[in-house]
Design a protein around this motif. Sequence first.
Motif, PDB file in Angstrom:
ATOM      1  N   PHE A  41     -10.409   3.815   9.511  1.00 20.65           N
ATOM      2  CA  PHE A  41     -10.563   3.484   8.035  1.00 20.65           C
ATOM      3  C   PHE A  41     -11.666   2.590   8.034  1.00 20.65           C
ATOM      4  CE2 PHE A  41      -7.230   6.194   6.130  1.00 20.65           C
ATOM      5  CZ  PHE A  41      -6.250   5.927   7.014  1.00 20.65           C
TER       6      PHE A  41
ATOM      7  N   LYS B  49      -1.832  13.098   3.113  1.00 21.43           N
ATOM      8  CA  LYS B  49      -3.347  13.059   3.686  1.00 21.43           C
ATOM      9  C   LYS B  49      -3.938  11.681   4.227  1.00 21.43           C
ATOM     10  CE  LYS B  49      -4.744  16.805   0.231  1.00 21.43           C
ATOM     11  NZ  LYS B  49      -5.609  17.153  -0.778  1.00 21.43           N
ATOM     12  N   LYS B  50      -2.880  10.915   4.079  1.00 21.27           N
ATOM     13  CA  LYS B  50      -3.321   9.629   4.903  1.00 21.27           C
ATOM     14  C   LYS B  50      -4.268   8.848   4.071  1.00 21.27           C
ATOM     15  CE  LYS B  50      -2.487  10.756   9.627  1.00 21.27           C
ATOM     16  NZ  LYS B  50      -2.192   9.936  10.764  1.00 21.27           N
ATOM     17  N   PHE B  51      -4.280   9.174   2.626  1.00 20.28           N
ATOM     18  CA  PHE B  51      -5.120   8.149   1.892  1.00 20.28           C
ATOM     19  C   PHE B  51      -4.385   6.743   1.709  1.00 20.28           C
ATOM     20  CE2 PHE B  51      -8.366  11.222   1.800  1.00 20.28           C
ATOM     21  CZ  PHE B  51      -8.169  12.153   0.888  1.00 20.28           C
ATOM     22  N   LEU B  52      -5.061   5.654   1.853  1.00 14.92           N
ATOM     23  CA  LEU B  52      -4.165   4.488   1.451  1.00 14.92           C
ATOM     24  C   LEU B  52      -4.724   3.831   0.383  1.00 14.92           C
ATOM     25  CD1 LEU B  52      -4.649   2.530   5.001  1.00 14.92           C
ATOM     26  CD2 LEU B  52      -2.525   2.685   3.685  1.00 14.92           C
ATOM     27  N   LYS B  53      -3.772   3.497  -0.426  1.00 11.82           N
ATOM     28  CA  LYS B  53      -4.168   2.974  -1.821  1.00 11.82           C
ATOM     29  C   LYS B  53      -3.449   1.464  -1.980  1.00 11.82           C
ATOM     30  CE  LYS B  53      -4.858   4.416  -6.499  1.00 11.82           C
ATOM     31  NZ  LYS B  53      -4.737   3.023  -7.008  1.00 11.82           N
TER      32      LYS B  53
ATOM     33  N   THR C  99      -6.709   7.697  13.390  1.00 11.41           N
ATOM     34  CA  THR C  99      -7.523   7.709  12.050  1.00 11.41           C
ATOM     35  C   THR C  99      -8.107   6.337  12.067  1.00 11.41           C
ATOM     36  OG1 THR C  99      -5.671   9.155  11.352  1.00 11.41           O
ATOM     37  CG2 THR C  99      -7.294   7.982   9.630  1.00 11.41           C
TER      38      THR C  99
ATOM     39  N   TYR D  47     -10.425  -0.495  10.503  1.00 14.14           N
ATOM     40  CA  TYR D  47      -9.007  -0.472  10.998  1.00 14.14           C
ATOM     41  C   TYR D  47      -8.912   0.855  12.002  1.00 14.14           C
ATOM     42  CZ  TYR D  47      -7.813  -4.174   7.759  1.00 14.14           C
ATOM     43  OH  TYR D  47      -7.940  -5.280   7.063  1.00 14.14           O
TER      44      TYR D  47
ATOM     45  N   THR E 119     -11.661   6.917   2.909  1.00 15.06           N
ATOM     46  CA  THR E 119     -10.780   8.019   3.081  1.00 15.06           C
ATOM     47  C   THR E 119     -10.271   8.371   4.421  1.00 15.06           C
ATOM     48  OG1 THR E 119     -12.866   9.422   2.807  1.00 15.06           O
ATOM     49  CG2 THR E 119     -11.686   9.400   0.923  1.00 15.06           C
TER      50      THR E 119
ATOM     51  N   PHE F 113      -9.660   1.119   0.462  1.00 13.41           N
ATOM     52  CA  PHE F 113      -9.811   1.624   1.817  1.00 13.41           C
ATOM     53  C   PHE F 113     -10.580   2.960   1.753  1.00 13.41           C
ATOM     54  CE2 PHE F 113      -7.503   0.126   5.397  1.00 13.41           C
ATOM     55  CZ  PHE F 113      -6.772  -0.805   4.997  1.00 13.41           C
TER      56      PHE F 113
ATOM     57  N   TYR G  22       0.633  -1.261  -0.017  1.00 11.68           N
ATOM     58  CA  TYR G  22       0.178   0.195  -0.073  1.00 11.68           C
ATOM     59  C   TYR G  22       1.069   1.271  -0.143  1.00 11.68           C
ATOM     60  CZ  TYR G  22      -4.142  -2.754   1.447  1.00 11.68           C
ATOM     61  OH  TYR G  22      -5.137  -3.704   1.602  1.00 11.68           O
TER      62      TYR G  22
END
Lengths: 114, 109
Positions: free
Chosen positions: B88, A40-44, B86, B35, B101, B99, A35
């Motif tokens: 998710f 911005k903490k977006f997980l892809k 955070t 999560y 945002t 996931f 990943y």
Amino acid sequence: DTAVSQTPKYLVTQMGNDKSIKCEQNLGHDTMYWYKQDSKKFLKIMFSYNNKELIINETVPNRFSPKSPDKAHLNLHINSLELGDSAVYFCASSQDIRNNQPQHFGDGTRLSIL
Amino acid sequence: GQQVMQIPQYQHVQEGEDFTTYCNSSTTLSNIQWYKQRPGGHPVFLIQLVKSGEVKKQKRLTFQFGEAKKNSSLHITATQTTDVGTYFCAGWSGNQFYFGTGTSLTVIP
């Protein structure tokens, strides 16, 4: 014992260099993932391997090449690093490819491109 | 394309207040996982819901999966400083895993 371990934890390098991140899991899992988490903490999700076979290959520049020598290891090699590659890269694993399995994450590799 | 959005993106609460994050998918999900990622840490699996309309509880945390399997929520009762992080949602749609945002929770003591 750490279940999913990544090395290195931090990687600071110049633009244009080639680097690798290693991941190992001792959980006996069949499936592993890479990943990318941006600022911005977006997980892809980038890639997923099941028993050394590539099963998920998202739209990722071909400068990124995963390699799975065995089902306990999934390494990520990045060629010609660019500024936009700066991010935290997480390795994860799950028991198998069935989609009801929780994923276990490594501590992440913080990649900074100068 | 497929998107899994969470609102709010950020939430600040006083310790003891309740907190809710909402997760909305553009397509039907076969399951929903939640999560938690502490600051500087990695995502840690909390729970999974599979059935339409399912509700599960973990102490002060309540998780719901919508009837249409396109949305979910996480509610925390009486937040504590240890809840900071955070949150998710994530889920499978066909062969794809997404996931959300994320919602970053700050708890003010």
